[in-house]
Design a protein around this motif. Structure first.
Motif, PDB file in Angstrom:
ATOM      1  N   ALA A 101      -5.746  -0.416  -0.767  1.00  0.00           N
ATOM      2  CA  ALA A 101      -5.504   0.363   0.448  1.00  0.00           C
ATOM      3  C   ALA A 101      -4.011   0.455   0.723  1.00  0.00           C
ATOM      4  CB  ALA A 101      -6.204  -0.289   1.642  1.00  0.00           C
ATOM      5  N   GLU A 102      -3.594   1.615   1.199  1.00  0.00           N
ATOM      6  CA  GLU A 102      -2.207   1.816   1.617  1.00  0.00           C
ATOM      7  C   GLU A 102      -1.951   1.094   2.927  1.00  0.00           C
ATOM      8  OE1 GLU A 102      -1.820   6.055   2.000  1.00  0.00           O
ATOM      9  OE2 GLU A 102      -1.254   6.262  -0.098  1.00  0.00           O
ATOM     10  N   SER A 103      -0.710   0.699   3.112  1.00  0.00           N
ATOM     11  CA  SER A 103      -0.270   0.172   4.389  1.00  0.00           C
ATOM     12  C   SER A 103       1.052   0.863   4.714  1.00  0.00           C
ATOM     13  CB  SER A 103      -0.126  -1.353   4.324  1.00  0.00           C
ATOM     14  OG  SER A 103       0.060  -1.875   5.618  1.00  0.00           O
ATOM     15  N   GLU A 104       1.889   0.238   5.477  1.00  0.00           N
ATOM     16  CA  GLU A 104       3.136   0.843   5.924  1.00  0.00           C
ATOM     17  C   GLU A 104       4.333   0.291   5.156  1.00  0.00           C
ATOM     18  OE1 GLU A 104       2.890   3.278   8.230  1.00  0.00           O
ATOM     19  OE2 GLU A 104       0.742   2.881   8.299  1.00  0.00           O
ATOM     20  N   CYS A 105       5.401   1.092   5.088  1.00  0.00           N
ATOM     21  CA  CYS A 105       6.716   0.645   4.630  1.00  0.00           C
ATOM     22  C   CYS A 105       6.722   0.058   3.221  1.00  0.00           C
ATOM     23  CB  CYS A 105       7.312  -0.359   5.613  1.00  0.00           C
ATOM     24  SG  CYS A 105       7.421   0.252   7.299  1.00  0.00           S
ATOM     25  N   GLY A 106       5.926   0.633   2.325  1.00  0.00           N
ATOM     26  CA  GLY A 106       5.896   0.176   0.948  1.00  0.00           C
ATOM     27  C   GLY A 106       4.887  -0.922   0.661  1.00  0.00           C
ATOM     28  N   TRP A 107       4.097  -1.287   1.659  1.00  0.00           N
ATOM     29  CA  TRP A 107       3.077  -2.319   1.475  1.00  0.00           C
ATOM     30  C   TRP A 107       1.747  -1.677   1.103  1.00  0.00           C
ATOM     31  CZ3 TRP A 107       3.102  -7.665   3.538  1.00  0.00           C
ATOM     32  CH2 TRP A 107       4.382  -8.095   3.916  1.00  0.00           C
ATOM     33  N   CYS A 108       1.001  -2.372   0.253  1.00  0.00           N
ATOM     34  CA  CYS A 108      -0.378  -1.997  -0.029  1.00  0.00           C
ATOM     35  C   CYS A 108      -1.154  -3.272  -0.319  1.00  0.00           C
ATOM     36  CB  CYS A 108      -0.470  -0.992  -1.180  1.00  0.00           C
ATOM     37  SG  CYS A 108       0.278  -1.500  -2.732  1.00  0.00           S
ATOM     38  N   LYS A 109      -2.471  -3.137  -0.321  1.00  0.00           N
ATOM     39  CA  LYS A 109      -3.352  -4.288  -0.507  1.00  0.00           C
ATOM     40  C   LYS A 109      -4.285  -3.963  -1.662  1.00  0.00           C
ATOM     41  CE  LYS A 109      -4.954  -5.889   3.211  1.00  0.00           C
ATOM     42  NZ  LYS A 109      -5.057  -7.023   4.069  1.00  0.00           N
TER      43      LYS A 109
END
Length: 159
Positions: A101-109
């Motif tokens: 899953a995408e997250s914010e500011c270059g983060w993903c899970k």
């Protein structure tokens, strides 16, 4: 040889799947060993994989199949410095497109709940720049992104 320091990641029976994905996705990564439980334990039976030794970008890790009690959180993440948009896209897409899953500011899970910061070097160089106005523009641009857009960061630095 057992490393002096190893990152231990808790999984709910999926440590080998995760380690295999990491080994196939990230350079300098490999599954080193799979250790099977010598007896039954609260969340597994004798003979199932209980720990998996692996590396992620050369960092020694241990996947522990400890059960559902302690899920991953954003309190821990791997930060991967990428060299360009192509590498950023390849790693980000591998994680997100494989059940992540995408997250914010270059983060993903990833699909196992492990958090990743896929961070182009140009972004880190921009927001740590002694030119505080350029750093602020780059930071503001990053705050609007999920996957980091290298060209947009470079444009923000230029003003």
């Amino acid at each position: 040889m057992i490393p002096k320091n190893t990152i231990c990641l808790w999984f709910d029976g999926t440590a080998l799947d995760a380690a295999t994905f990491y080994a196939e996705t990230f350079p300098d990564s490999a599954v080193k060993a799979v250790h099977h439980a010598p007896g039954d334990y609260p969340d597994g039976k004798a003979g199932v994989p209980i720990t998996v030794e692996f590396t992620v970008f050369g960092i020694p890790c241990l996947g522990l199949n400890g059960g559902p009690h302690f899920p991953q959180t954003e309190a821990f993440s791997f930060q991967i410095a990428t060299d360009d948009q192509a590498e950023t896209d390849r790693l980000w897409n591998a994680i997100v497109d494989n059940g992540g899953a995408e997250s914010e500011c270059g983060w993903c899970k990833d699909k196992w709940g492990v958090n990743w910061q896929i961070t182009p070097r140009v972004l880190t160089e921009a927001y740590t720049s002694p030119d505080r106005a350029a750093a602020s523009r780059a930071f503001d641009a990053m705050m609007t992104m999920k996957k980091i857009d290298v060209a947009a960061i470079e444009a923000a630095v230029r003003g």
